[in-house]
Enzyme design. Structure first.
Site, mmCIF file in Angstrom:
data_model
loop_
_atom_site.group_PDB
_atom_site.id
_atom_site.type_symbol
_atom_site.label_atom_id
_atom_site.label_comp_id
_atom_site.label_asym_id
_atom_site.label_seq_id
_atom_site.Cartn_x
_atom_site.Cartn_y
_atom_site.Cartn_z
ATOM 1 N N LYS A 194 9.304 9.781 -4.732
ATOM 2 C CA LYS A 194 9.651 9.401 -3.362
ATOM 3 C C LYS A 194 11.159 9.447 -3.232
ATOM 4 O O LYS A 194 11.875 8.710 -3.919
ATOM 5 C CB LYS A 194 9.118 8.002 -3.058
ATOM 6 C CG LYS A 194 9.527 7.512 -1.677
ATOM 7 C CD LYS A 194 8.826 6.238 -1.301
ATOM 8 C CE LYS A 194 9.321 5.742 0.046
ATOM 9 N NZ LYS A 194 8.660 4.504 0.455
ATOM 10 N N LYS A 247 6.983 12.834 -1.726
ATOM 11 C CA LYS A 247 7.290 12.403 -0.360
ATOM 12 C C LYS A 247 8.774 12.470 -0.116
ATOM 13 O O LYS A 247 9.517 12.005 -0.976
ATOM 14 C CB LYS A 247 6.801 10.958 -0.228
ATOM 15 C CG LYS A 247 7.121 10.285 1.069
ATOM 16 C CD LYS A 247 6.625 8.871 1.028
ATOM 17 C CE LYS A 247 7.051 8.196 2.318
ATOM 18 N NZ LYS A 247 6.948 6.789 2.251
HETATM 19 C C1 PBG Z 1 8.160 1.822 2.606
HETATM 20 C C2 PBG Z 1 7.568 3.081 3.089
HETATM 21 C C3 PBG Z 1 8.248 4.013 3.840
HETATM 22 C C4 PBG Z 1 7.344 5.010 4.148
HETATM 23 C C5 PBG Z 1 6.139 4.683 3.557
HETATM 24 N N1 PBG Z 1 6.287 3.472 2.895
HETATM 25 C C6 PBG Z 1 9.623 3.987 4.365
HETATM 26 C C7 PBG Z 1 10.745 3.713 3.456
HETATM 27 O O1 PBG Z 1 10.664 3.887 2.230
HETATM 28 O O2 PBG Z 1 11.762 3.288 3.963
HETATM 29 C C8 PBG Z 1 7.706 6.209 4.969
HETATM 30 C C9 PBG Z 1 6.593 6.886 5.658
HETATM 31 C C10 PBG Z 1 7.025 7.754 6.770
HETATM 32 O O3 PBG Z 1 8.212 7.947 7.066
HETATM 33 O O4 PBG Z 1 6.117 8.294 7.406
HETATM 34 N N2 PBG Z 1 7.665 1.285 1.465
#
Ligand code: PBG
Length: 323
Positions: A194, A247
């Protein structure tokens, strides 16, 4: 000429015959935003046509998804400000919104595969994914809460917990907690690679969870790194992840392929909120054909190597491809 490459492109029937990549409805995970109240369906300002739903509307949505052949959902909760605190205690509320949302989905559609977000950002006044001490996001203390949270989700009926926090060792901690509490059929979908990304902006609008200070770069990955993604994925698998995820998706197709080549578990990719917003905004301006952009972006993610795709376009895709 010995070979004419256009031969295999000459008609729809030939193209269908030789097409290598076919994303199908079965590949999709539908992210859903849940909020308190009844009859609530609030459009997210930076995500046109996407909504926060109260539990009654969540059930309706889940029934519609099921009818379209969509069989997995990924739940996120929007927590009211007055329930956010330093300790993220609401994350461990056994009657909290996530628990009720899991139950609501199962009531509406017992066959639906329910996945739950495991991270502290919706519960923290700081909007960070871990506990904050002296402006630091502390790793090991966070693991205890993530593990307890996962057990609560499993108890409520979650099929998979999906840790999205990027703390070190969280998959092992969660797996141990699940086993110790008798939840040996609960899966772990790990957000393994991520990246710290600007493409999460609209999501943070959806949950009102933008970081109150700093950014997430001390725990989410650096966009410049590729090898690290493989390390993260392999670590998570060693710690007990059933599925690993990359992601965002669209700007990280190379990473999806790298991870796919390196592992022997299913690989998921998350087409995130910013990717959705870009296509929606361009389509609203008449600058892109929305349906074509949906199909092309999702096909690219599948072609890159994703077995599963989490996407806010899942429902549109299912409608476009209805038999
Ligand atoms: C936070 C989380 C995020 C997303 C999924 N879980 C945002 C972040 O890490 O700030 C992003 C998903 C998206 O942008 O569609 N745990």
């Amino acid at each position: 000429m010995i070979r004419r490459n256009r031969t295999l492109r000459k008609s729809p029937s030939v193209r269908e015959l030789v097409a290598e990549t076919r994303p199908g409805v079965d590949d999709f995970i539908v992210p859903l935003f849940v909020t308190e109240g009844t009859g609530v369906k609030e459009e997210i300002s930076s995500m046109p046509d996407y909504y926060r739903l109260s539990l009654d509307n969540l059930k309706k949505e889940v029934n519609e998804l099921w009818a379209l052949g969509l069989k997995s959902v990924l739940l996120f909760v929007k927590v009211p400000d007055n329930l956010k605190d330093e300790f993220c205690s609401e994350a461990l509320n056994k009657k909290g919104l996530m628990v009720r949302a899991i139950q609501a989905v199962k009531e509406a559609q017992p066959g639906m595969c329910v996945m739950t977000d495991v991270a502290l950002d919706p519960f923290s006044p700081h909007g960070h994914d871990g506990l904050v001490k002296n402006f630091e996001i502390v790793n090991d203390e966070t693991l205890k809460i993530l593990s307890e949270m996962s057990v609560i989700h499993a108890e409520a009926g979650a099929d998979f917990v999906a840790p999205s926090d990027m703390m070190d060792g969280r998959v092992a901690a969660i797996r141990t907690a699940l086993e110790n509490n008798g939840f040996n059929k609960t899966g772990i979908l790990a957000y393994s690679a991520k990246y710290a990304s600007c493409f999460y902006g609209p999501f943070r609008d959806a949950l009102d969870s933008a970081p109150g200070f700093g950014d997430k770069k001390t725990y989410q990955m650096d966009m410049r790194n590729r090898k690290e993604a493989i390390k993260e994925a392999l670590d998570d698998i060693n710690e007990g992840a059933d599925i690993v995820m990359v992601k965002p998706a669209g700007a990280y197709l190379d990473i999806i392929r790298e991870v796919k080549n390196a592992v022997n578990v299913p690989v998921a990719a998350y087409q995130v909120s910013g990717e959705y917003a870009m296509i929606k905004a361009a389509a609203q301006k008449g600058w892109l054909n929305e349906q074509a952009a949906i199909t092309e972006s999702l096909t690219a993610i599948k072609r890159a190597g994703a077995d599963l795709i989490a996407s806010y376009f899942a429902k549109d895709f299912a409608k476009l491809n209805r038999e």
